[in-house]
Each structure stands twice: as C-alpha cells, then as structure tokens.
Design a protein around this motif. Structure first.
Motif, PDB file in Angstrom:
ATOM      1  N   VAL A   1      34.116  74.171  51.906  1.00  0.00           N
ATOM      2  CA  VAL A   1      33.988  75.043  50.790  1.00  0.00           C
ATOM      3  C   VAL A   1      35.587  75.165  50.175  1.00  0.00           C
ATOM      4  CG1 VAL A   1      33.490  76.458  49.105  1.00  0.00           C
ATOM      5  CG2 VAL A   1      32.320  75.764  51.036  1.00  0.00           C
ATOM      6  N   VAL A   2      36.477  76.017  51.508  1.00  0.00           N
ATOM      7  CA  VAL A   2      37.921  75.900  51.418  1.00  0.00           C
ATOM      8  C   VAL A   2      38.829  74.771  51.160  1.00  0.00           C
ATOM      9  CG1 VAL A   2      39.545  76.733  52.266  1.00  0.00           C
ATOM     10  CG2 VAL A   2      38.069  78.354  52.103  1.00  0.00           C
TER      11      VAL A   2
ATOM     12  N   VAL B   1      35.382  66.506  40.777  1.00  0.00           N
ATOM     13  CA  VAL B   1      33.945  67.224  40.853  1.00  0.00           C
ATOM     14  C   VAL B   1      32.972  65.586  41.930  1.00  0.00           C
ATOM     15  CG1 VAL B   1      31.266  67.517  40.023  1.00  0.00           C
ATOM     16  CG2 VAL B   1      33.799  69.125  39.706  1.00  0.00           C
ATOM     17  N   LEU B   2      32.858  64.834  40.770  1.00  0.00           N
ATOM     18  CA  LEU B   2      32.832  63.455  41.017  1.00  0.00           C
ATOM     19  C   LEU B   2      33.285  62.414  42.519  1.00  0.00           C
ATOM     20  CD1 LEU B   2      33.112  61.538  37.013  1.00  0.00           C
ATOM     21  CD2 LEU B   2      30.788  62.783  38.313  1.00  0.00           C
ATOM     22  N   ALA B   3      34.498  62.904  42.664  1.00  0.00           N
ATOM     23  CA  ALA B   3      34.811  62.009  43.906  1.00  0.00           C
ATOM     24  C   ALA B   3      34.206  63.478  45.334  1.00  0.00           C
ATOM     25  CB  ALA B   3      36.589  63.094  44.081  1.00  0.00           C
ATOM     26  N   ASN B   4      33.547  64.196  45.197  1.00  0.00           N
ATOM     27  CA  ASN B   4      33.245  64.925  46.438  1.00  0.00           C
ATOM     28  C   ASN B   4      31.917  65.030  46.102  1.00  0.00           C
ATOM     29  OD1 ASN B   4      34.314  67.656  47.224  1.00  0.00           O
ATOM     30  ND2 ASN B   4      35.988  67.283  45.482  1.00  0.00           N
ATOM     31  N   THR B   5      30.943  64.492  45.307  1.00  0.00           N
ATOM     32  CA  THR B   5      29.180  63.561  45.302  1.00  0.00           C
ATOM     33  C   THR B   5      29.175  63.092  46.729  1.00  0.00           C
ATOM     34  OG1 THR B   5      29.938  62.509  43.144  1.00  0.00           O
ATOM     35  CG2 THR B   5      29.101  65.371  42.588  1.00  0.00           C
ATOM     36  N   ARG B   6      29.898  62.214  46.561  1.00  0.00           N
ATOM     37  CA  ARG B   6      29.453  61.718  47.467  1.00  0.00           C
ATOM     38  C   ARG B   6      29.384  61.826  48.922  1.00  0.00           C
ATOM     39  NH1 ARG B   6      33.396  58.687  49.954  1.00  0.00           N
ATOM     40  NH2 ARG B   6      31.830  56.906  50.120  1.00  0.00           N
ATOM     41  N   ASN B   7      30.289  63.305  49.380  1.00  0.00           N
ATOM     42  CA  ASN B   7      29.846  63.533  50.340  1.00  0.00           C
ATOM     43  C   ASN B   7      28.972  63.172  51.257  1.00  0.00           C
ATOM     44  OD1 ASN B   7      30.361  66.131  52.864  1.00  0.00           O
ATOM     45  ND2 ASN B   7      32.613  65.300  52.660  1.00  0.00           N
ATOM     46  N   ARG B   8      28.900  63.236  52.177  1.00  0.00           N
ATOM     47  CA  ARG B   8      27.249  62.718  52.744  1.00  0.00           C
ATOM     48  C   ARG B   8      27.243  63.948  53.232  1.00  0.00           C
ATOM     49  NH1 ARG B   8      27.543  59.786  58.816  1.00  0.00           N
ATOM     50  NH2 ARG B   8      28.577  62.703  59.267  1.00  0.00           N
ATOM     51  N   TRP B   9      27.881  65.316  53.244  1.00  0.00           N
ATOM     52  CA  TRP B   9      27.336  66.520  53.670  1.00  0.00           C
ATOM     53  C   TRP B   9      26.529  67.079  52.322  1.00  0.00           C
ATOM     54  CZ3 TRP B   9      27.449  71.605  51.990  1.00  0.00           C
ATOM     55  CH2 TRP B   9      27.622  72.835  52.931  1.00  0.00           C
TER      56      TRP B   9
ATOM     57  N   LEU C   1      23.105  77.465  47.289  1.00  0.00           N
ATOM     58  CA  LEU C   1      24.691  78.402  47.450  1.00  0.00           C
ATOM     59  C   LEU C   1      25.972  77.883  47.724  1.00  0.00           C
ATOM     60  CD1 LEU C   1      25.967  81.081  46.173  1.00  0.00           C
ATOM     61  CD2 LEU C   1      25.802  81.967  47.883  1.00  0.00           C
ATOM     62  N   GLU C   2      25.889  76.874  48.629  1.00  0.00           N
ATOM     63  CA  GLU C   2      26.728  76.346  49.745  1.00  0.00           C
ATOM     64  C   GLU C   2      26.841  74.854  48.589  1.00  0.00           C
ATOM     65  OE1 GLU C   2      24.282  77.252  51.046  1.00  0.00           O
ATOM     66  OE2 GLU C   2      25.213  78.290  52.303  1.00  0.00           O
ATOM     67  N   THR C   3      26.590  74.622  47.970  1.00  0.00           N
ATOM     68  CA  THR C   3      26.906  73.513  47.344  1.00  0.00           C
ATOM     69  C   THR C   3      27.537  73.742  46.370  1.00  0.00           C
ATOM     70  OG1 THR C   3      24.794  73.500  46.224  1.00  0.00           O
ATOM     71  CG2 THR C   3      25.116  71.793  48.161  1.00  0.00           C
ATOM     72  N   VAL C   4      26.690  74.670  44.932  1.00  0.00           N
ATOM     73  CA  VAL C   4      27.207  75.091  44.189  1.00  0.00           C
ATOM     74  C   VAL C   4      28.932  75.499  44.603  1.00  0.00           C
ATOM     75  CG1 VAL C   4      27.539  76.916  42.388  1.00  0.00           C
ATOM     76  CG2 VAL C   4      24.731  75.709  43.255  1.00  0.00           C
ATOM     77  N   ALA C   5      29.046  76.111  45.513  1.00  0.00           N
ATOM     78  CA  ALA C   5      30.539  76.858  45.562  1.00  0.00           C
ATOM     79  C   ALA C   5      31.511  75.499  45.880  1.00  0.00           C
ATOM     80  CB  ALA C   5      30.069  77.944  46.946  1.00  0.00           C
ATOM     81  N   ILE C   6      31.389  74.490  46.682  1.00  0.00           N
ATOM     82  CA  ILE C   6      31.700  73.390  46.873  1.00  0.00           C
ATOM     83  C   ILE C   6      32.583  72.724  45.495  1.00  0.00           C
ATOM     84  CG2 ILE C   6      31.590  70.741  47.681  1.00  0.00           C
ATOM     85  CD1 ILE C   6      29.909  71.800  49.866  1.00  0.00           C
ATOM     86  N   LEU C   7      31.254  72.595  44.771  1.00  0.00           N
ATOM     87  CA  LEU C   7      31.424  72.049  43.106  1.00  0.00           C
ATOM     88  C   LEU C   7      32.186  72.666  42.145  1.00  0.00           C
ATOM     89  CD1 LEU C   7      27.930  69.985  42.476  1.00  0.00           C
ATOM     90  CD2 LEU C   7      30.556  69.212  43.553  1.00  0.00           C
ATOM     91  N   LEU C   8      32.009  74.011  42.636  1.00  0.00           N
ATOM     92  CA  LEU C   8      32.595  75.405  41.873  1.00  0.00           C
ATOM     93  C   LEU C   8      34.417  74.568  42.587  1.00  0.00           C
ATOM     94  CD1 LEU C   8      30.721  77.955  41.482  1.00  0.00           C
ATOM     95  CD2 LEU C   8      31.720  76.522  39.701  1.00  0.00           C
ATOM     96  N   THR C   9      34.285  75.025  43.080  1.00  0.00           N
ATOM     97  CA  THR C   9      35.820  74.912  44.380  1.00  0.00           C
ATOM     98  C   THR C   9      36.458  73.535  43.686  1.00  0.00           C
ATOM     99  OG1 THR C   9      35.258  75.871  45.913  1.00  0.00           O
ATOM    100  CG2 THR C   9      37.275  74.959  46.302  1.00  0.00           C
ATOM    101  N   ALA C  10      36.237  72.500  43.915  1.00  0.00           N
ATOM    102  CA  ALA C  10      36.673  70.900  43.266  1.00  0.00           C
ATOM    103  C   ALA C  10      36.856  71.241  41.736  1.00  0.00           C
ATOM    104  CB  ALA C  10      35.982  70.212  43.206  1.00  0.00           C
ATOM    105  N   PHE C  11      35.656  71.750  41.116  1.00  0.00           N
ATOM    106  CA  PHE C  11      36.167  71.921  39.688  1.00  0.00           C
ATOM    107  C   PHE C  11      37.444  72.732  39.338  1.00  0.00           C
ATOM    108  CE2 PHE C  11      36.452  73.229  35.336  1.00  0.00           C
ATOM    109  CZ  PHE C  11      36.005  72.447  34.836  1.00  0.00           C
ATOM    110  N   ALA C  12      37.615  73.889  39.833  1.00  0.00           N
ATOM    111  CA  ALA C  12      38.654  74.378  40.257  1.00  0.00           C
ATOM    112  C   ALA C  12      40.066  74.315  40.461  1.00  0.00           C
ATOM    113  CB  ALA C  12      37.946  76.459  40.239  1.00  0.00           C
TER     114      ALA C  12
END
Length: 246
Positions: A46-47, A177-185, A193-204
């Motif tokens: 996430v970080v 955010v869109l660039a991170n959505t293609r991440n295989r993980w 909660l983890e996936t939401v945190a990933i997308l929020l981090t990418a957005f912020a």
C-alpha cells in the motif's frame, strides 16, 4: 531511479520541498520492495503505491520548467539518455528480485511517459511524433509495461495539473488509480480493506505531491542528484543478495 526527480524544480534555486518529494519517492519505493524479504507485510504494498506518482511528478516538473519549443538541448538529451540506459541496466536486478513478474522494470514506463509529456508541452512536429510513437509502443507493450499504457500518461496528466492546478487536479489522481487497477495483485484480490487502501493511496499521492510542490520549507534537505539514477538497480541488487543470505 530517484534521479528521475533531479530536475524537479521549476525555479532556478533549489527547493527543499522538491528534495523532500524525491526522498519520499525513494523511501516508499524501498518500502514496497522490502515485501520481497517480509512477504507477510502486505501494508508495504500500500505504501509503495506512492512511489510511481511521485517519480512521474518529477518528470512533469522537469518538462514544465523548460521553455515550450526548446526541446533540442543537451539537458533533454542527457535526461532521455540516462532513462534509456537505466531502463536496460535495471532489468537484470529487477528480474533477479522478482523472477515471477510479468512486466519490465518501471524505467521504460517512465521513459515513454517523458516522451508523451514532451509532446504535450512543446507541441512541435518532432515532439508530437515522439509522443505518438511512445503511445503506440505503450499500446503494443501494455501487458509488459509496469502500470501499463495508462501509467505512461501520468507524467502528462501531472504536467497539466502543474500549469492548471485548480481545474485539473483530479486528472492525475484518476489516472494514477486507473494505472493501479491493472496490477495483478489487485486484480486477483476481492474488494477488501487492502484494495480500498491501495486505490485511495494511488488517488491521494498525486494530490499530496502537487501540494508539496508548491510549499516553501525552511529546513534544507540533502539533495538527490545524478547519483540517484544508480539507486534503483543498486537497491534491487542489494535486496536480492539479502534475500539469498536469508
């Protein structure tokens, strides 16, 4: 790799806030890659989503500080040359550390992103041709590029936000955010909660970077200069050696 940010300031004088962004980019990238040593520390992933947007901000700011139409200069040639060279140099240590990865190291994505940003900024025939070529290459190599063809657009999106901040600040956040959505993980994980945190981090992160970009910090921060190009392959190789030792 952090030297992608070495030209980050749009002012002649060195900016502590921009040096802070460089260190944040390196630190979050290193934390992301520490997952290879501590696989249970999923929060590091996430970080790590902060690193790519911050490096893209470095490219965007480097382009923004140049005069439109002034593409043909030694600085730009060196900048592109260093990115090309370390895209090649970094592949072996990246492959050793992440042999199961289906993508190339991140440097080719950043290099193509630079060409697209040049086309948007300079808007002449040569820069436009290079941008179109970069987009075509990104489309062909979409599945092989880290963050895909969408990631190639992020420096240009940040470039727009730098010059038109109040109207366009959502653009780079959305692209990140869109660039991170293609991440295989992320693609293989259900909504959690983890996936939401990933997308929020990418957005912020682009928003945080743009905010820091405009701040004036009194304390001086150790500058990241040309040596930063070596940080990316060097830290990958070092982590691989530690992994072997463990």
């Amino acid at each position: 790799m952090a030297a992608v940010l070495q030209h980050l300031s749009v002012q002649p004088a060195r900016s502590s806030s921009l040096d802070l962004i460089k260190w944040l980019a390196m630190l979050t990238m290193l934390m992301d890659h520490l997952r290879y040593l501590w696989s249970d520390a999923e929060w590091l992933f996430v970080v790590g989503r902060m690193a790519f947007p911050l490096f893209c901000l470095g490219i965007a700011a480097n382009v923004a500080r140049s005069r439109p139409g002034d593409l043909y200069n030694d600085g730009n040639l060196r900048y592109l040359g260093w990115l090309m060279a370390f895209a090649v140099v970094s592949e072996l240590p990246y492959r050793l550390l992440s042999p199961m990865s289906s993508t190339l190291n991140v440097m080719p994505t950043l290099m193509l992103g630079l060409l697209v940003a040049w086309g948007m900024h300079h808007r002449d025939r040569m820069s436009g041709s290079m941008a179109v070529a970069a987009l075509l290459i990104a489309g062909v190599l979409h599945s092989r590029l880290m963050y895909g063809a969408i990631g190639v657009l992020l420096p240009a999106a940040l470039l727009v936000a730098i010059s038109r901040y109040h109207r366009w600040w959502l653009l780079p956040a959305t692209v990140a955010v869109l660039a991170n959505t293609r991440n295989r993980w992320l693609a293989e994980s259900s909504l959690s909660l983890e996936t939401v945190a990933i997308l929020l981090t990418a957005f912020a992160t682009p928003l945080l970077g743009l905010w820091l970009f405009r701040q004036a910090w009194a304390p001086r921060i150790w500058a990241v200069r040309r040596w930063g190009y070596f940080f990316y392959p060097s830290h990958l190789a070092a982590l691989h050696l530690v992994w072997i030792a463990l």
